[in-house]
Motif scaffolding. Structure first.
Motif, PDB file in Angstrom:
ATOM      1  N   ARG A 430      -9.965  63.565  52.109  1.00 37.38           N
ATOM      2  CA  ARG A 430      -9.518  62.163  52.134  1.00 37.38           C
ATOM      3  C   ARG A 430     -10.013  61.390  50.922  1.00 37.38           C
ATOM      4  O   ARG A 430      -9.366  60.446  50.470  1.00 37.38           O
ATOM      5  CB  ARG A 430      -9.981  61.503  53.425  1.00 37.38           C
ATOM      6  CG  ARG A 430      -9.175  61.901  54.642  1.00 37.38           C
ATOM      7  CD  ARG A 430      -9.651  61.171  55.874  1.00 37.38           C
ATOM      8  NE  ARG A 430     -10.990  61.623  56.263  1.00 37.38           N
ATOM      9  CZ  ARG A 430     -11.784  60.971  57.112  1.00 37.38           C
ATOM     10  NH1 ARG A 430     -11.375  59.832  57.633  1.00 37.38           N
ATOM     11  NH2 ARG A 430     -12.952  61.449  57.436  1.00 37.38           N
ATOM     12  N   SER A 431     -11.157  61.790  50.378  1.00 36.56           N
ATOM     13  CA  SER A 431     -11.698  61.077  49.218  1.00 36.56           C
ATOM     14  C   SER A 431     -10.839  61.266  47.979  1.00 36.56           C
ATOM     15  O   SER A 431     -10.955  60.517  47.014  1.00 36.56           O
ATOM     16  CB  SER A 431     -13.126  61.540  48.942  1.00 36.56           C
ATOM     17  OG  SER A 431     -13.143  62.889  48.521  1.00 36.56           O
ATOM     18  N   LYS A 432      -9.955  62.267  47.980  1.00 33.46           N
ATOM     19  CA  LYS A 432      -9.066  62.495  46.839  1.00 33.46           C
ATOM     20  C   LYS A 432      -7.788  61.668  46.933  1.00 33.46           C
ATOM     21  O   LYS A 432      -7.057  61.549  45.957  1.00 33.46           O
ATOM     22  CB  LYS A 432      -8.675  63.975  46.760  1.00 33.46           C
ATOM     23  CG  LYS A 432      -9.804  64.915  46.413  1.00 33.46           C
ATOM     24  CD  LYS A 432      -9.269  66.336  46.284  1.00 33.46           C
ATOM     25  CE  LYS A 432     -10.366  67.327  45.937  1.00 33.46           C
ATOM     26  NZ  LYS A 432      -9.818  68.700  45.757  1.00 33.46           N
ATOM     27  N   PHE A 433      -7.498  61.088  48.094  1.00 32.23           N
ATOM     28  CA  PHE A 433      -6.231  60.400  48.309  1.00 32.23           C
ATOM     29  C   PHE A 433      -6.366  58.908  48.028  1.00 32.23           C
ATOM     30  O   PHE A 433      -7.320  58.263  48.449  1.00 32.23           O
ATOM     31  CB  PHE A 433      -5.755  60.585  49.751  1.00 32.23           C
ATOM     32  CG  PHE A 433      -5.259  61.976  50.048  1.00 32.23           C
ATOM     33  CD1 PHE A 433      -5.262  62.968  49.091  1.00 32.23           C
ATOM     34  CD2 PHE A 433      -4.788  62.292  51.304  1.00 32.23           C
ATOM     35  CE1 PHE A 433      -4.811  64.236  49.356  1.00 32.23           C
ATOM     36  CE2 PHE A 433      -4.333  63.564  51.601  1.00 32.23           C
ATOM     37  CZ  PHE A 433      -4.339  64.537  50.623  1.00 32.23           C
ATOM     38  N   VAL A 434      -5.364  58.357  47.329  1.00 28.96           N
ATOM     39  CA  VAL A 434      -5.296  56.921  47.049  1.00 28.96           C
ATOM     40  C   VAL A 434      -3.880  56.460  47.383  1.00 28.96           C
ATOM     41  O   VAL A 434      -2.907  57.077  46.952  1.00 28.96           O
ATOM     42  CB  VAL A 434      -5.606  56.626  45.574  1.00 28.96           C
ATOM     43  CG1 VAL A 434      -5.492  55.135  45.298  1.00 28.96           C
ATOM     44  CG2 VAL A 434      -6.991  57.129  45.201  1.00 28.96           C
ATOM     45  N   PHE A 435      -3.769  55.384  48.167  1.00 32.24           N
ATOM     46  CA  PHE A 435      -2.469  54.852  48.556  1.00 32.24           C
ATOM     47  C   PHE A 435      -2.331  53.419  48.048  1.00 32.24           C
ATOM     48  O   PHE A 435      -3.269  52.640  48.120  1.00 32.24           O
ATOM     49  CB  PHE A 435      -2.305  54.853  50.079  1.00 32.24           C
ATOM     50  CG  PHE A 435      -2.295  56.232  50.683  1.00 32.24           C
ATOM     51  CD1 PHE A 435      -3.476  56.868  51.018  1.00 32.24           C
ATOM     52  CD2 PHE A 435      -1.104  56.888  50.915  1.00 32.24           C
ATOM     53  CE1 PHE A 435      -3.478  58.133  51.563  1.00 32.24           C
ATOM     54  CE2 PHE A 435      -1.087  58.150  51.467  1.00 32.24           C
ATOM     55  CZ  PHE A 435      -2.279  58.780  51.792  1.00 32.24           C
ATOM     56  N   ALA A 436      -1.133  53.088  47.551  1.00 34.15           N
ATOM     57  CA  ALA A 436      -0.884  51.732  47.067  1.00 34.15           C
ATOM     58  C   ALA A 436       0.537  51.311  47.428  1.00 34.15           C
ATOM     59  O   ALA A 436       1.486  52.078  47.249  1.00 34.15           O
ATOM     60  CB  ALA A 436      -1.079  51.660  45.561  1.00 34.15           C
ATOM     61  N   GLY A 437       0.672  50.077  47.928  1.00 35.95           N
ATOM     62  CA  GLY A 437       1.988  49.527  48.222  1.00 35.95           C
ATOM     63  C   GLY A 437       2.704  49.149  46.932  1.00 35.95           C
ATOM     64  O   GLY A 437       2.136  49.216  45.841  1.00 35.95           O
ATOM     65  N   PRO A 438       3.952  48.737  47.024  1.00 31.64           N
ATOM     66  CA  PRO A 438       4.760  48.439  45.825  1.00 31.64           C
ATOM     67  C   PRO A 438       4.132  47.424  44.877  1.00 31.64           C
ATOM     68  O   PRO A 438       4.175  47.610  43.665  1.00 31.64           O
ATOM     69  CB  PRO A 438       6.066  47.897  46.428  1.00 31.64           C
ATOM     70  CG  PRO A 438       6.162  48.561  47.767  1.00 31.64           C
ATOM     71  CD  PRO A 438       4.757  48.646  48.270  1.00 31.64           C
ATOM     72  N   SER A 439       3.542  46.353  45.402  1.00 39.15           N
ATOM     73  CA  SER A 439       3.015  45.309  44.517  1.00 39.15           C
ATOM     74  C   SER A 439       1.691  45.683  43.867  1.00 39.15           C
ATOM     75  O   SER A 439       1.242  45.014  42.936  1.00 39.15           O
ATOM     76  CB  SER A 439       2.839  44.001  45.305  1.00 39.15           C
ATOM     77  OG  SER A 439       1.850  44.158  46.305  1.00 39.15           O
ATOM     78  N   LYS A 440       1.052  46.753  44.327  1.00 41.99           N
ATOM     79  CA  LYS A 440      -0.240  47.165  43.789  1.00 41.99           C
ATOM     80  C   LYS A 440      -0.177  48.498  43.048  1.00 41.99           C
ATOM     81  O   LYS A 440      -1.207  49.022  42.616  1.00 41.99           O
ATOM     82  CB  LYS A 440      -1.269  47.276  44.925  1.00 41.99           C
ATOM     83  CG  LYS A 440      -1.595  45.968  45.615  1.00 41.99           C
ATOM     84  CD  LYS A 440      -2.346  45.038  44.680  1.00 41.99           C
ATOM     85  CE  LYS A 440      -2.744  43.754  45.402  1.00 41.99           C
ATOM     86  NZ  LYS A 440      -3.482  42.840  44.504  1.00 41.99           N
ATOM     87  N   SER A 441       1.015  49.034  42.893  1.00 38.95           N
ATOM     88  CA  SER A 441       1.137  50.377  42.317  1.00 38.95           C
ATOM     89  C   SER A 441       0.661  50.440  40.870  1.00 38.95           C
ATOM     90  O   SER A 441      -0.127  51.312  40.499  1.00 38.95           O
ATOM     91  CB  SER A 441       2.583  50.852  42.413  1.00 38.95           C
ATOM     92  OG  SER A 441       2.949  51.073  43.761  1.00 38.95           O
ATOM     93  N   ALA A 442       1.142  49.515  40.015  1.00 36.92           N
ATOM     94  CA  ALA A 442       0.750  49.538  38.605  1.00 36.92           C
ATOM     95  C   ALA A 442      -0.752  49.321  38.456  1.00 36.92           C
ATOM     96  O   ALA A 442      -1.435  50.022  37.693  1.00 36.92           O
ATOM     97  CB  ALA A 442       1.522  48.476  37.825  1.00 36.92           C
TER      98      ALA A 442
END
Length: 576
Positions: A430-442
């Motif tokens: 899980r420490s390798k995974f990063v999730f971002a919504g559309p407005s935070k992707s960049a």
């Protein structure tokens, strides 16, 4: 679970960090390639249509329940960052060093015994035959020939013994020849040895000078036997994986470390995984697969582009490309096409891995960027099946090749699925995974990858043109309802070129040249205007400067949100 993802109906804007998938599980994302949203776990490899419908209905129910809990995606906490382990054996703990040596010993023994599956022992390297072992009974014709030879040997031996008047030697010759006759398993070579020994023992006395001469074939017989032993000696098996020969040098230690870490340094399990991987590579025809031509239809789906801030090569997986119905049908419409897609994906990964540096301390992992914008999602059964197969192969045969998995443009339903599966993932995964919504992707990408290395479509400045990926970009945060100016001082005549963009734009942009001389006038390069989010991703401009002064860029952010400003410039002397 403390690391579970909160779920809500609106799109996810916050960056969520969720860790890693043990190889014994079936994670939503493979460890070496970008994947479509995680497939629903299924008990059968190829479920029937009724099973598909039931699975999807069950998933919809669970997601609805998760959303009904009232969890707010905006309040998801972030977990710690993953720190990549060292690939130098000297940096390991003592028990880990011991595990490496034990695994190397098992690999060395397997190579000596040719135990790695799929690699047959060469004909000339078969085990030396044991003369003491009994041979298979000979055919009838061969047995009769042996009997006749024995009879002739007996008569010849007795005749030679009678000429020398040595009754004891006659008896010896008779006993030896009788024994040979009774034993049908003796080889022709054994019979010839008996004949030679008997003949030598019953020969009449010879003059000293004649006796001193040894038979010409005595020495060659011994040397011939030694030469046969040497020629039959088994040479160690030679096995390479990802272009690295096992146990050849330090690079092999790096590869063995990957298998050990994938199995928590359990030596026997790591060795079994290595054996299975080598066998699968042979059966799958990896070496031949790398040379195949699959065309360029999928070059926009998966591609390598640039490096992250630590030097890892970056792989982008763009699942929104499969919204193209023609491409989707061409890739997944039947089993043969799905298998072809699978082979193409493995080939892409193989080529990428072979460019990595497996020397101790080298960069031997990849960063995966998974773009879920317009992804077909769980409704596409064919895509789910192909993803599931690829996922299984990657986690079984490509251990520890992903330094980080970043998911961008993540829809709310994906976070709902992740919430359900996160309890089954280890903290390390899980420490390798990063999730971002559309407005935070960049913004999320810029945390790990410099803007000059990020493609323009994802908010960066990497593209073909005046500037390259080595031309550094300056990043500045423009506060809400504020103006920000950037000044480029110039002391001599030159041509000044710059690139500028504001992620998401919706700001006013202007540029002007302000000379240093009091009697000079300000020159408007670009009158201030509003740049919308859909207008020109990057502004490229230049100005020929004839006197000392400065170029001033003005960014006015009238919105209530922070904006990320990116720019870079270069000068060229007027003489050039």
């Amino acid at each position: 679970m403390a690391d579970q993802v909160q779920v809500g109906a609106p799109p996810a804007d916050k960056v969520v960090v969720v860790p890693d998938v043990p190889l014994t599980e079936k994670p939503p994302v493979a460890a070496a390639a970008g994947k479509e949203p995680p497939p629903v776990p299924e008990s059968e490899e190829e479920p029937v249509k009724q099973k598909q419908v039931e699975d999807e209905e069950a998933l919809d129910t669970k997601i609805s329940d998760a959303v009904a809990d009232g969890d707010d995606v905006e309040k998801v906490p972030q977990s710690g960052h993953y720190k990549e382990e060292s690939t130098r054996v000297a940096d390991l703990l003592e028990n880990e060093k011991k595990a490496v040596e034990e695994l190397k010993a098992l690999v060395r023994e397997a190579l000596n015994k040719h135990e790695f599956g799929g690699f047959a022992m060469p004909q000339q390297q078969q085990q030396p035959k044991d003369d003491s072992a009994k041979e298979e009974p000979k055919p009838k014709a061969e047995a009769e020939a042996v009997t006749e030879t024995v009879a002739e040997t007996k008569e010849e031996s007795i005749a030679q013994a009678e000429t020398g008047d040595d009754e004891e030697k006659v008896a010896t010759a008779t006993v030896r020849s009788d024994a040979v006759e009774d034993d049908g398993a003796k080889t022709v070579e054994a019979i010839e040895d008996t004949i030679v020994s008997v003949s030598a023992s019953v020969q009449p006395e010879q003059p000293p000078e004649a006796a001193s001469k040894e038979p010409l074939d005595a020495k060659p017989n011994v040397e011939g036997k030694d030469a046969e032993t040497v020629s039959n000696k088994v040479l160690p098996q030679e096995v390479s994986i990802w272009g690295i020969p096992l146990l050849a040098d330090e690079r092999s230690d790096v590869i063995l470390l990957k298998f050990l870490r994938a199995r928590d340094f359990k030596v026997k399990e790591a060795f079994t995984m290595l054996q299975n991987t080598i066998r699968w590579r042979k059966e799958f025809g990896i070496d031949e697969l790398v040379e195949q031509d699959f065309g360029n239809d999928l070059e926009k789906v998966v591609f390598m582009h640039g490096f992250d801030k630590e030097g890892h090569p970056v792989c982008y997986n763009v699942y929104g490309e499969f919204q193209n119905k023609e491409l989707y049908q061409k890739t997944f419409s039947d089993e043969e096409k799905r298998q072809n897609f699978l082979r193409w994906r493995i080939q892409f990964l193989e080529k990428s891995i072979r460019k990595l540096d497996f020397s101790p301390g080298g960069m031997c992992t990849i960063v995966q960027i998974n773009d879920l914008k317009n992804s077909p999602g769980l409704t596409k059964w064919e895509l789910r099946q192909a993803t599931k197969q690829a996922l299984q192969l990657l986690q079984d045969n490509y251990p520890e090749f992903v330094a980080r998995q970043v998911f961008i443009n993540v829809p709310w339903w994906y976070l709902a699925v992740n919430k359900m599966i996160s309890p089954f993932l280890t903290q390390r995964t899980r420490s390798k995974f990063v999730f971002a919504g559309p407005s935070k992707s960049a913004e999320t990408l810029f945390r790990y990858i410099a803007a000059e290395q990020v493609p323009v479509r994802y908010g960066g400045l990497s593209k073909d043109g005046e500037f390259g990926n080595t031309d550094a970009v300056t990043e500045i945060t423009v506060k809400p309802a504020a103006k920000h100016t950037v000044e480029f001082p110039v002391t001599e005549a030159c041509l000044l070129t710059w690139e500028v963009r504001v992620v998401g734009w919706e700001v006013n942009y202007g540029a002007e040249f302000v000379p240093s001389g009091e009697d000079s006038y300000t020159i408007i390069i670009q009158k201030s205007k509003k740049v919308g989010c859909s207008e020109g991703e990057v502004v490229c401009d230049n100005f020929k400067v004839g006197e000392p002064g400065k170029v001033v860029l003005t960014i006015h952010n009238p919105t209530s949100k922070k904006k990320k400003l990116l720019y870079r410039l270069k000068t060229m002397p007027a003489s050039a």
